[in-house]
Design a protein around this motif. Structure first.
Motif: not given
Length: 84
Positions: A1-3, A13-18, A33-35
């Motif tokens: 997913m794009k930012w 929100k605070c998001v924890l992404v990979e 891209e990130m999840s």
């Protein structure tokens, strides 16, 4: 997913992404891209989860961002070990 999509789906929100697709350029880490692994109301909860996941698998490229930020920027930092 794009930012931009993450910001739309997880407002304030605070998001924890990979990072799924990323590269380094001019001392910056460019994440294409990130999840989203999790979203949190505050950074301390996100940070606690980050530390747990990082201990389980240090090779994963994990980040915490707040979706109020229009853009994200990650600096590459080189850690040096100075031996005496």
């Amino acid at each position: 997913m794009k930012w931009s999509e993450i910001r739309r789906r997880y407002p304030n929100k605070c998001v924890l992404v990979e990072a799924i697709s990323a590269y380094s350029k001019e001392n910056k880490r460019i994440i294409e891209e990130m999840s989203v692994l999790e979203d949190h109301k505050n950074s301390s909860d996100a940070w606690s989860r980050y530390k747990k996941l990082h201990l389980e698998c240090p090779a994963r490229e994990l980040y915490i961002f707040h979706t109020n930020n229009k853009n994200i920027e990650v600096e590459n930092r080189l850690l040096r070990l100075i031996q005496e």
